[in-house]
Design a protein around this motif. Structure first.
Motif, mmCIF file in Angstrom:
data_model
loop_
_atom_site.group_PDB
_atom_site.id
_atom_site.type_symbol
_atom_site.label_atom_id
_atom_site.label_comp_id
_atom_site.label_asym_id
_atom_site.label_seq_id
_atom_site.Cartn_x
_atom_site.Cartn_y
_atom_site.Cartn_z
ATOM 1 N N VAL A 93 10.856 1.396 -0.389
ATOM 2 C CA VAL A 93 10.196 2.140 0.707
ATOM 3 C C VAL A 93 11.201 2.999 1.470
ATOM 4 O O VAL A 93 10.896 4.128 1.871
ATOM 5 C CB VAL A 93 9.474 1.158 1.650
ATOM 6 N N GLU A 94 12.407 2.488 1.656
ATOM 7 C CA GLU A 94 13.443 3.264 2.356
ATOM 8 C C GLU A 94 13.817 4.528 1.592
ATOM 9 O O GLU A 94 14.283 5.503 2.174
ATOM 10 C CB GLU A 94 14.701 2.400 2.555
ATOM 11 N N SER A 95 13.586 4.529 0.269
ATOM 12 C CA SER A 95 13.932 5.696 -0.553
ATOM 13 C C SER A 95 12.824 6.757 -0.537
ATOM 14 O O SER A 95 13.026 7.866 -1.055
ATOM 15 C CB SER A 95 14.178 5.263 -2.007
ATOM 16 N N LEU A 96 11.672 6.426 0.046
ATOM 17 C CA LEU A 96 10.552 7.372 0.068
ATOM 18 C C LEU A 96 10.728 8.402 1.172
ATOM 19 O O LEU A 96 11.339 8.110 2.204
ATOM 20 C CB LEU A 96 9.234 6.619 0.280
ATOM 21 N N PRO A 97 10.188 9.601 0.981
ATOM 22 C CA PRO A 97 10.272 10.610 2.041
ATOM 23 C C PRO A 97 9.493 10.165 3.283
ATOM 24 O O PRO A 97 8.477 9.479 3.159
ATOM 25 C CB PRO A 97 9.636 11.854 1.402
ATOM 26 N N SER A 98 9.970 10.537 4.435
ATOM 27 C CA SER A 98 9.326 10.118 5.696
ATOM 28 C C SER A 98 7.931 10.740 5.835
ATOM 29 O O SER A 98 7.709 11.856 5.425
ATOM 30 C CB SER A 98 10.186 10.549 6.875
ATOM 31 N N LYS A 107 11.520 -3.291 0.189
ATOM 32 C CA LYS A 107 12.037 -2.581 1.365
ATOM 33 C C LYS A 107 13.006 -1.478 0.954
ATOM 34 O O LYS A 107 13.018 -0.391 1.552
ATOM 35 C CB LYS A 107 12.710 -3.565 2.317
ATOM 36 N N VAL A 108 13.816 -1.729 -0.076
ATOM 37 C CA VAL A 108 14.726 -0.687 -0.577
ATOM 38 C C VAL A 108 13.936 0.463 -1.179
ATOM 39 O O VAL A 108 14.251 1.637 -0.956
ATOM 40 C CB VAL A 108 15.699 -1.273 -1.618
ATOM 41 N N GLU A 165 0.820 -1.209 0.000
ATOM 42 C CA GLU A 165 0.000 0.000 0.000
ATOM 43 C C GLU A 165 0.855 1.261 0.000
ATOM 44 O O GLU A 165 0.511 2.254 -0.663
ATOM 45 C CB GLU A 165 -0.949 -0.002 1.201
ATOM 46 N N ARG A 166 1.975 1.251 0.711
ATOM 47 C CA ARG A 166 2.852 2.428 0.725
ATOM 48 C C ARG A 166 3.389 2.727 -0.671
ATOM 49 O O ARG A 166 3.395 3.873 -1.123
ATOM 50 C CB ARG A 166 4.018 2.229 1.699
ATOM 51 N N ILE A 167 3.834 1.685 -1.353
ATOM 52 C CA ILE A 167 4.374 1.876 -2.703
ATOM 53 C C ILE A 167 3.268 2.263 -3.677
ATOM 54 O O ILE A 167 3.426 3.173 -4.493
ATOM 55 C CB ILE A 167 5.095 0.597 -3.183
ATOM 56 N N ARG A 168 2.136 1.587 -3.595
ATOM 57 C CA ARG A 168 1.020 1.871 -4.507
ATOM 58 C C ARG A 168 0.560 3.327 -4.379
ATOM 59 O O ARG A 168 0.410 4.037 -5.382
ATOM 60 C CB ARG A 168 -0.153 0.932 -4.219
ATOM 61 N N SER A 169 0.340 3.772 -3.141
ATOM 62 C CA SER A 169 -0.193 5.119 -2.942
ATOM 63 C C SER A 169 0.834 6.189 -3.291
ATOM 64 O O SER A 169 0.487 7.228 -3.865
ATOM 65 C CB SER A 169 -0.678 5.296 -1.497
ATOM 66 N N HIS A 170 2.107 5.965 -2.972
ATOM 67 C CA HIS A 170 3.128 6.984 -3.231
ATOM 68 C C HIS A 170 3.323 7.206 -4.733
ATOM 69 O O HIS A 170 3.443 8.355 -5.183
ATOM 70 C CB HIS A 170 4.460 6.586 -2.598
ATOM 71 N N PHE A 171 3.343 6.115 -5.517
ATOM 72 C CA PHE A 171 3.611 6.235 -6.948
ATOM 73 C C PHE A 171 2.343 6.275 -7.792
ATOM 74 O O PHE A 171 2.421 6.367 -9.018
ATOM 75 C CB PHE A 171 4.517 5.099 -7.416
ATOM 76 N N GLY A 172 1.170 6.193 -7.151
ATOM 77 C CA GLY A 172 -0.082 6.253 -7.885
ATOM 78 C C GLY A 172 -0.318 5.072 -8.800
ATOM 79 O O GLY A 172 -0.863 5.216 -9.900
ATOM 80 N N LEU A 173 0.087 3.884 -8.365
ATOM 81 C CA LEU A 173 -0.054 2.674 -9.177
ATOM 82 C C LEU A 173 -1.448 2.073 -9.014
ATOM 83 O O LEU A 173 -2.124 2.288 -8.006
ATOM 84 C CB LEU A 173 1.004 1.648 -8.770
ATOM 85 N N LYS A 174 -1.861 1.300 -9.994
ATOM 86 C CA LYS A 174 -3.138 0.604 -9.902
ATOM 87 C C LYS A 174 -3.042 -0.601 -8.971
ATOM 88 O O LYS A 174 -3.999 -0.939 -8.280
ATOM 89 C CB LYS A 174 -3.589 0.138 -11.295
ATOM 90 N N HIS A 175 -1.878 -1.250 -8.996
ATOM 91 C CA HIS A 175 -1.743 -2.491 -8.214
ATOM 92 C C HIS A 175 -0.277 -2.749 -7.909
ATOM 93 O O HIS A 175 0.588 -2.489 -8.748
ATOM 94 C CB HIS A 175 -2.330 -3.657 -9.007
ATOM 95 N N VAL A 176 -0.010 -3.262 -6.720
ATOM 96 C CA VAL A 176 1.334 -3.688 -6.336
ATOM 97 C C VAL A 176 1.236 -5.079 -5.713
ATOM 98 O O VAL A 176 0.375 -5.327 -4.864
ATOM 99 C CB VAL A 176 1.978 -2.720 -5.311
ATOM 100 N N VAL A 177 2.085 -5.981 -6.162
ATOM 101 C CA VAL A 177 2.162 -7.329 -5.592
ATOM 102 C C VAL A 177 3.590 -7.552 -5.104
ATOM 103 O O VAL A 177 4.544 -7.379 -5.869
ATOM 104 C CB VAL A 177 1.803 -8.413 -6.627
ATOM 105 N N ILE A 178 3.726 -7.902 -3.844
ATOM 106 C CA ILE A 178 5.044 -8.196 -3.272
ATOM 107 C C ILE A 178 5.048 -9.641 -2.790
ATOM 108 O O ILE A 178 4.176 -10.057 -2.030
ATOM 109 C CB ILE A 178 5.368 -7.253 -2.088
ATOM 110 N N VAL A 179 6.042 -10.412 -3.245
ATOM 111 C CA VAL A 179 6.176 -11.796 -2.803
ATOM 112 C C VAL A 179 7.282 -11.872 -1.751
ATOM 113 O O VAL A 179 8.213 -11.063 -1.776
ATOM 114 C CB VAL A 179 6.478 -12.744 -3.980
ATOM 115 N N PRO A 180 7.192 -12.800 -0.814
ATOM 116 C CA PRO A 180 8.227 -12.920 0.218
ATOM 117 C C PRO A 180 9.579 -13.310 -0.374
ATOM 118 O O PRO A 180 9.654 -14.000 -1.390
ATOM 119 C CB PRO A 180 7.694 -14.045 1.128
ATOM 120 N N GLY A 181 10.671 -12.841 0.271
ATOM 121 C CA GLY A 181 12.009 -13.303 -0.091
ATOM 122 C C GLY A 181 12.821 -12.313 -0.905
ATOM 123 O O GLY A 181 12.446 -11.155 -1.091
#
Length: 342
Positions: free
Chosen positions: A337-342, A334-335, A99-115
């Motif tokens: 998200v770490e690059s996003l402004p606080s 995670k990389v 959700e953090r990545i989707r909302s920040h970049f205005g994407l329609k969908h984000v899928v993150i797999v473990p690992g």
């Protein structure tokens, strides 16, 4: 669901640990198709003795079938994995990342797999499975779908199956070939996707990296011009992302240009374009195929890439601002998200 998970973490943390362990085993078997216990133990970095008890439990619950050739997930196991996926994403902390990545970049969908697909072949397989699923979700009837090359895109092709939504589609390479392993070239991936889905394909038999004279000469050829026009009419593209310096070496970019890219802070490469940290285009290779303006006008742009090493490159391409869907892994996310402004 989130509140229940929080309560369980406080009262019965060992229960959640067992759930994560059994989910991981079951999911590894699903992605592998069929796998022996020894191979699975190596993949999970455990011993056959420890794995045996968990496998016996999953078999008793009817979640896996054990055959002479190995273990495979049963129909009940597949149904269980599908139904608990949202819970597992919360369990691994992936829902919040998505959700953090989707909302920040205005994407329609984000899928993150473990690992981390840099170190885990299983994670790369799961990226392919997720990519195949998302392609089916976004495709329109009789779509022209452009695809790039690379190992992750090859995994997407592996996980595609016959589908009514894809049967009338055309698969085409986004660009010419890199001169790498044939199975990783866009032409091969496009034809494999078509054959596995019952679709159709067209190929582009030209090298990806060309000098300006060769580029201009080929573009005058009527047969080349016709297939290029067909490729550029695609309304969907599924593509990977490369690290700028890695791709410059693979494309045999001349030393002077490579040094300029390094000095200008190039982080990412996609479609023959090199991007800096802010998503600005620094350099364009004279390649035959999709142009950036073609990408901007598409109905669906699906980006697939993972591994911690590609996190910054993924963030750079997302900042360019023309992706619709991101499929990545936990380490890369995670990389980002770490690059996003606080």
């Amino acid at each position: 669901m989130r509140e229940i998970l929080d309560i369980q973490k406080q009262l019965v943390p060992d229960l959640l640990d067992a759930m994560k362990k059994r989910y991981t085993i079951l999911h590894h078997i699903l992605v592998s198709g069929i796998v022996g216990r020894r191979t699975l133990a190596v993949s999970l970095n455990t011993t056959e003795r420890i794995l045996r008890a968990e496998v016996d439990f999953l078999k008793e619950q009817g979640l896996i079938d054990v055959e002479v050739s190995g273990m495979r997930v049963s129909a009940a196991g597949k149904q269980l994995l599908e139904s608990i996926e949202p819970l597992v994403k919360d369990l691994f902390g992936l829902t919040e990342l998505e959700e953090r990545i989707r909302s920040h970049f205005g994407l329609k969908h984000v899928v993150i797999v473990p690992g981390d697909s840099d170190v885990s072949p299983h994670t790369k397989k799961e990226l392919g499975r997720a990519g195949a699923s998302m392609l089916r979700k976004f495709v329109a009837d009789d779509e022209i779908i452009a695809v790039t090359g690379g190992s992750t895109m090859a995994e997407v092709a592996t996980h595609l199956t016959a589908s009514s939504s894809l049967k009338g589609c055309w698969f085409v390479p986004a660009r010419g070939g890199l001169g790498e392993s044939v199975e990783l070239q866009a032409n091969t991936i496009a034809s494999t996707m078509a054959k596995k889905t019952g679709g159709r394909y067209r190929l582009l038999h030209v090298p990806d990296h060309l000098g300006e004279d060769a580029y201009q000469s080929l573009m005058q050829d009527s047969s080349i011009a016709e297939i290029i026009e067909f490729i550029r009419s695609a309304r969907m593209v599924v593509h990977g992302i490369g690290e700028a310096m890695v791709m410059a070496r693979r494309r045999k970019v001349d030393p002077e240009t490579t040094e300029h890219l390094r000095e200008d802070g190039a982080l990412a490469e996609a479609f023959g374009y090199y991007f800096d940290r802010d998503g600005n285009i620094l350099h364009k290779m004279p390649t035959i195929g999709l142009r950036i303006e073609d990408i901007h006008g598409m109905d669906a742009v699906i980006c697939i890439g993972g591994g911690k090493s590609k996190g910054e490159a993924i963030a750079a391409v997302l900042r360019h601002g023309h992706e619709d869907v991101l499929i990545t892994d936990e380490a890369a996310a995670k990389v980002v998200v770490e690059s996003l402004p606080s």
